[in-house]
Design a protein around this motif. Structure first.
Motif, PDB file in Angstrom:
ATOM      1  N   TRP A 499       0.813  -1.220   0.000  1.00 10.15           N
ATOM      2  CA  TRP A 499       0.000   0.000   0.000  1.00 10.15           C
ATOM      3  C   TRP A 499       0.845   1.267   0.000  1.00 10.15           C
ATOM      4  N   ARG A 500       2.021   1.188   0.606  1.00 10.12           N
ATOM      5  CA  ARG A 500       2.889   2.371   0.557  1.00 10.12           C
ATOM      6  C   ARG A 500       3.387   2.604  -0.866  1.00 10.12           C
ATOM      7  N   THR A 501       3.620   1.525  -1.580  1.00 10.66           N
ATOM      8  CA  THR A 501       4.045   1.658  -2.979  1.00 10.66           C
ATOM      9  C   THR A 501       2.911   2.247  -3.828  1.00 10.66           C
ATOM     10  N   LEU A 502       1.701   1.718  -3.641  1.00 11.30           N
ATOM     11  CA  LEU A 502       0.558   2.194  -4.433  1.00 11.30           C
ATOM     12  C   LEU A 502       0.229   3.648  -4.146  1.00 11.30           C
ATOM     13  N   LEU A 503       0.369   4.036  -2.887  1.00 11.63           N
ATOM     14  CA  LEU A 503       0.014   5.397  -2.491  1.00 11.63           C
ATOM     15  C   LEU A 503       1.190   6.368  -2.577  1.00 11.63           C
ATOM     16  N   LYS A 504       2.378   5.825  -2.894  1.00 16.10           N
ATOM     17  CA  LYS A 504       3.591   6.651  -2.932  1.00 16.10           C
ATOM     18  C   LYS A 504       3.764   7.386  -1.613  1.00 16.10           C
ATOM     19  N   CYS A 505       3.620   6.595  -0.534  1.00 20.30           N
ATOM     20  CA  CYS A 505       3.689   7.138   0.827  1.00 20.30           C
ATOM     21  C   CYS A 505       4.774   6.371   1.579  1.00 20.30           C
ATOM     22  N   PRO A 506       6.027   6.798   1.486  1.00 21.19           N
ATOM     23  CA  PRO A 506       7.122   6.046   2.102  1.00 21.19           C
ATOM     24  C   PRO A 506       7.107   6.006   3.622  1.00 21.19           C
ATOM     25  N   SER A 507       6.441   6.983   4.239  1.00 20.30           N
ATOM     26  CA  SER A 507       6.388   7.003   5.708  1.00 20.30           C
ATOM     27  C   SER A 507       5.145   7.753   6.161  1.00 20.30           C
ATOM     28  N   GLY A 508       4.786   7.542   7.434  1.00 15.71           N
ATOM     29  CA  GLY A 508       3.633   8.235   7.987  1.00 15.71           C
ATOM     30  C   GLY A 508       2.310   7.627   7.554  1.00 15.71           C
ATOM     31  N   ASP A 509       1.229   8.223   8.045  1.00 16.22           N
ATOM     32  CA  ASP A 509      -0.112   7.742   7.677  1.00 16.22           C
ATOM     33  C   ASP A 509      -0.576   8.390   6.382  1.00 16.22           C
ATOM     34  N   PRO A 510      -1.217   7.626   5.520  1.00 14.35           N
ATOM     35  CA  PRO A 510      -1.689   8.210   4.253  1.00 14.35           C
ATOM     36  C   PRO A 510      -2.883   9.138   4.480  1.00 14.35           C
ATOM     37  N   GLU A 511      -2.902  10.234   3.745  1.00  7.97           N
ATOM     38  CA  GLU A 511      -4.001  11.194   3.821  1.00  7.97           C
ATOM     39  C   GLU A 511      -4.600  11.374   2.432  1.00  7.97           C
ATOM     40  N   VAL A 512      -5.916  11.410   2.360  1.00  7.32           N
ATOM     41  CA  VAL A 512      -6.594  11.549   1.068  1.00  7.32           C
ATOM     42  C   VAL A 512      -6.154  12.830   0.368  1.00  7.32           C
ATOM     43  N   GLU A 513      -5.988  13.914   1.136  1.00  2.00           N
ATOM     44  CA  GLU A 513      -5.654  15.211   0.557  1.00  2.00           C
ATOM     45  C   GLU A 513      -4.286  15.202  -0.136  1.00  2.00           C
ATOM     46  N   ASP A 514      -3.417  14.248   0.253  1.00  3.44           N
ATOM     47  CA  ASP A 514      -2.080  14.183  -0.339  1.00  3.44           C
ATOM     48  C   ASP A 514      -2.052  13.388  -1.636  1.00  3.44           C
ATOM     49  N   LEU A 515      -3.154  12.748  -1.973  1.00  2.49           N
ATOM     50  CA  LEU A 515      -3.203  11.919  -3.183  1.00  2.49           C
ATOM     51  C   LEU A 515      -3.504  12.776  -4.406  1.00  2.49           C
ATOM     52  N   PRO A 516      -3.175  12.279  -5.588  1.00  2.00           N
ATOM     53  CA  PRO A 516      -3.475  13.035  -6.813  1.00  2.00           C
ATOM     54  C   PRO A 516      -4.960  13.392  -6.905  1.00  2.00           C
ATOM     55  N   ALA A 517      -5.243  14.597  -7.321  1.00  2.00           N
ATOM     56  CA  ALA A 517      -6.623  15.096  -7.350  1.00  2.00           C
ATOM     57  C   ALA A 517      -7.518  14.248  -8.246  1.00  2.00           C
ATOM     58  N   GLN A 518      -6.947  13.741  -9.366  1.00  2.00           N
ATOM     59  CA  GLN A 518      -7.775  12.975 -10.301  1.00  2.00           C
ATOM     60  C   GLN A 518      -8.236  11.644  -9.717  1.00  2.00           C
ATOM     61  N   TRP A 519      -7.562  11.174  -8.669  1.00  2.00           N
ATOM     62  CA  TRP A 519      -7.980   9.926  -8.019  1.00  2.00           C
ATOM     63  C   TRP A 519      -9.289  10.087  -7.246  1.00  2.00           C
ATOM     64  N   ARG A 520      -9.616  11.292  -6.863  1.00  2.00           N
ATOM     65  CA  ARG A 520     -10.778  11.508  -5.985  1.00  2.00           C
ATOM     66  C   ARG A 520     -11.797  12.487  -6.549  1.00  2.00           C
ATOM     67  N   THR A 521     -11.678  12.826  -7.814  1.00  2.00           N
ATOM     68  CA  THR A 521     -12.573  13.848  -8.391  1.00  2.00           C
ATOM     69  C   THR A 521     -14.030  13.400  -8.393  1.00  2.00           C
ATOM     70  N   LYS A 522     -14.297  12.162  -8.785  1.00  2.00           N
ATOM     71  CA  LYS A 522     -15.686  11.694  -8.897  1.00  2.00           C
ATOM     72  C   LYS A 522     -16.343  11.650  -7.520  1.00  2.00           C
ATOM     73  N   PHE A 523     -15.615  11.168  -6.523  1.00  2.00           N
ATOM     74  CA  PHE A 523     -16.184  11.096  -5.173  1.00  2.00           C
ATOM     75  C   PHE A 523     -16.491  12.483  -4.647  1.00  2.00           C
ATOM     76  N   GLU A 524     -15.579  13.426  -4.805  1.00  2.00           N
ATOM     77  CA  GLU A 524     -15.794  14.775  -4.296  1.00  2.00           C
ATOM     78  C   GLU A 524     -16.928  15.460  -5.033  1.00  2.00           C
ATOM     79  N   SER A 525     -17.077  15.166  -6.329  1.00  2.00           N
ATOM     80  CA  SER A 525     -18.196  15.724  -7.095  1.00  2.00           C
ATOM     81  C   SER A 525     -19.516  15.214  -6.555  1.00  2.00           C
ATOM     82  N   ARG A 526     -19.589  13.906  -6.290  1.00  2.00           N
ATOM     83  CA  ARG A 526     -20.820  13.332  -5.743  1.00  2.00           C
ATOM     84  C   ARG A 526     -21.081  13.843  -4.333  1.00  2.00           C
ATOM     85  N   LYS A 527     -20.010  14.066  -3.578  1.00  2.00           N
ATOM     86  CA  LYS A 527     -20.169  14.574  -2.212  1.00  2.00           C
ATOM     87  C   LYS A 527     -20.792  15.958  -2.237  1.00  2.00           C
TER      88      LYS A 527
END
Length: 543
Positions: A499-527
């Protein structure tokens, strides 16, 4: 040829009653021309000629019903014009009458805003004062009073605090004035019912009880011989609905008391298959379900079935949901009972089940951790598809249904039988494909459940599991549905390295806000859409 007052009046009435856009303005223009060409007068025989009060009244009413923002002021301007012309005529030929003021009151009442409704009440009070000061022809009639009470009722339905109280004050004032012999009119059934409905819709503390108190007054008058005061079924239903929505500690006891009183007084007058009767019991069923008292809700369901009352799919759905949320030892057994009752009603043609109730049943199987839940969920889905193909369009499986089946598969990881897990995995993959083939768009729940289905893959097939997680998460990213729930499922199911490889998160807890915007555009639009329509949490209000 010069048109006379009667000719003008006919044209004005035709234009005013057209109820078309601009008709009130056209009628007024003709009316003002009539005032110039045919002012009121009495001929040699004492007959009133020229423009009449009725011509003015029909124009005032047209402005009241016009939905034009400036309609109330236009109506008031016509009253002023009447008074001016009346003074110029030298006699009371065009004096505004009670109908003139009633239409003006209606114009302000129809604004359905506090300011306008308060203005309408103010005009009513001034009219009443004129009557009590000796102008007997200006006595407000019941329609005049009821217009204002109805306006407060509409405000109450819009959740305006204090509106129901204002309506009841008017009711009590009519009662008092009539009791003292100062007015000709006592409140009628419509007046009491209007105030009852205002309280039933009110958000004020104690509102359902205030509505019930008025109902009790009507019943007492009816039992004392005033047949005109017989309450409507809708009044019982509205108060029952108010108690259910109130969440008061004793609300359902109040509901049952009302139903008992209805049965004692009026049961023989109404057939159980009357839709309004069914609606009352249906509301009670919903109320007990809402309070997670499924056994009481089932009692009402049984009663409605045995009495032949009008049922719908939601009756069964609400009881199944209540048993699911109750999480008692008997919940699953009772859920099966309700589902079988629904199937019997379906076969008898008294109920046409929809998608929601079948989806709720699948969720109940998952909540109870039924052995073999994945194939059982698949059987329910198969039945839905069969009924849909036979013509029941309301039962077509939706993304919510497929998500419920995927969840049944995901939760099958607790099964000790490896063959059962393999079957569950196959069902999950097949249903994800079917979802897309049926043109149902997957959502974040879909991908979360799909990722969780990786737990069904044997531990010694780590490459297969990792590959499945990678492809599932990639589809989620490409669809723009990554959110905190998906991240939670990903981090729980995948190895930390993965999961760290997939999220490009070498350390710490993953945060949605740190992920590429295009990964979450549809969800945020529906929200955002959900927030706009009142959901507020990015989840559909349907469930």
């Amino acid at each position: 040829l010069q048109p006379d007052g009667e000719c003008y009046s006919s044209i004005i009435a035709a234009l005013a009653k057209a109820r078309q856009r601009g008709s009130a303005g056209r009628a007024e223009r003709v009316l003002r021309d009539a005032v110039k060409q045919c002012p009121p007068y009495k001929d040699a025989n004492g007959v009133l000629r020229g423009v009449s009060v009725d011509a003015f009244n029909v124009c005032i009413t047209a402005w009241a019903k016009s939905d034009y923002e400036g309609g109330p002021q236009k109506a008031q301007d016509l009253i002023v014009l009447m008074e001016e012309v009346n003074q110029e005529s030298g006699g009371d030929y065009l004096k505004p009458n009670v109908q003139s003021f009633t239409s003006l009151i209606d114009a302000y009442a129809q604004t359905n805003e506090w300011g306008g409704v308060r203005d309408s009440e103010g005009i009513l009070n001034r009219l009443l004062d004129q009557y009590l000061d000796g102008e007997e022809e200006l006595e407000p009639n019941l329609a005049t009073w009821t217009i204002v009470m109805s306006a407060y009722n509409r405000l109450s339905r819009k959740r305006s605090r204090g509106a129901a109280d204002r309506a009841e004050r008017l009711l009590r004032r009519i009662e008092e004035l009539h009791r003292e012999g100062r007015t000709s009119y006592a409140p009628d059934n419509i007046a009491y019912r209007t105030v009852l409905n205002a309280w039933a819709a009110s958000v004020a503390d104690g509102a359902p009880q205030r509505a019930e108190d008025i109902l009790n007054e009507m019943i007492e008058m009816y039992l004392d011989g005033d047949d005109a005061m017989k309450p409507e079924l809708k009044s019982f239903r509205n108060i029952i609905d108010a108690w259910v929505k109130s969440n008061a500690p004793n609300s359902m006891e109040k509901v049952e008391s009302l139903l008992d009183r209805f049965e004692d007084l009026f049961e023989e007058e109404y057939s159980p298959d009357d839709d309004q009767v069914g609606d009352m019991y249906k509301t009670a069923l919903f109320g007990w379900s809402k309070q997670t008292e499924p056994l009481k809700a089932q009692e009402y369901l049984d009663l409605m079935i045995s009495e032949g009352m009008t049922l719908d799919s939601f009756c069964f759905d609400k009881v199944i949901e209540a048993f699911t949320h109750k999480d008692a030892d008997y919940s699953l057994k009772k859920t099966y009972e309700v589902f079988e009752q629904m199937e019997a009603c379906r076969q008898a043609g008294t109920v046409k089940p929809n998608e929601r109730v079948y989806t709720s049943f699948i969720r109940a199987l998952v909540k109870a951790k039924v052995k073999g839940m994945a194939p059982k969920a698949q059987l329910v889905l198969n039945r839905m598809e069969k009924l849909y193909n036979e013509g029941n369009k309301g039962i077509k499986p939706t993304v919510f249904t497929y998500n419920a089946v995927l969840n049944a598969c995901a939760e099958s990881y607790i099964d000790d039988d490896e063959d059962q897990k393999k079957e569950a995995f196959k069902i999950a993959v097949a249903n994800f494909k079917a979802l897309k083939e049926n043109r149902e768009d997957p959502d974040h729940v879909t991908f979360g459940h799909l990722i969780k289905c990786s737990n069904l893959i044997p531990d010694d097939e780590i490459e297969k599991k990792d590959s499945f997680i990678k492809s599932s998460f990639k589809m989620c990213c490409d669809s723009g549905f990554v959110n905190s729930y998906v991240l939670r499922d990903l981090t729980e199911c995948a190895s930390e390295r993965l999961w760290r490889t997939l999220l490009k998160c070498p350390s710490g807890d993953p945060e949605v806000e740190d992920l590429p915007a295009q990964w979450r555009t549809k969800f945020e639009s529906r929200k955002k859409q959900s927030n706009y329509f009142g959901g507020g949490n990015g989840k559909s209000k349907k469930y």
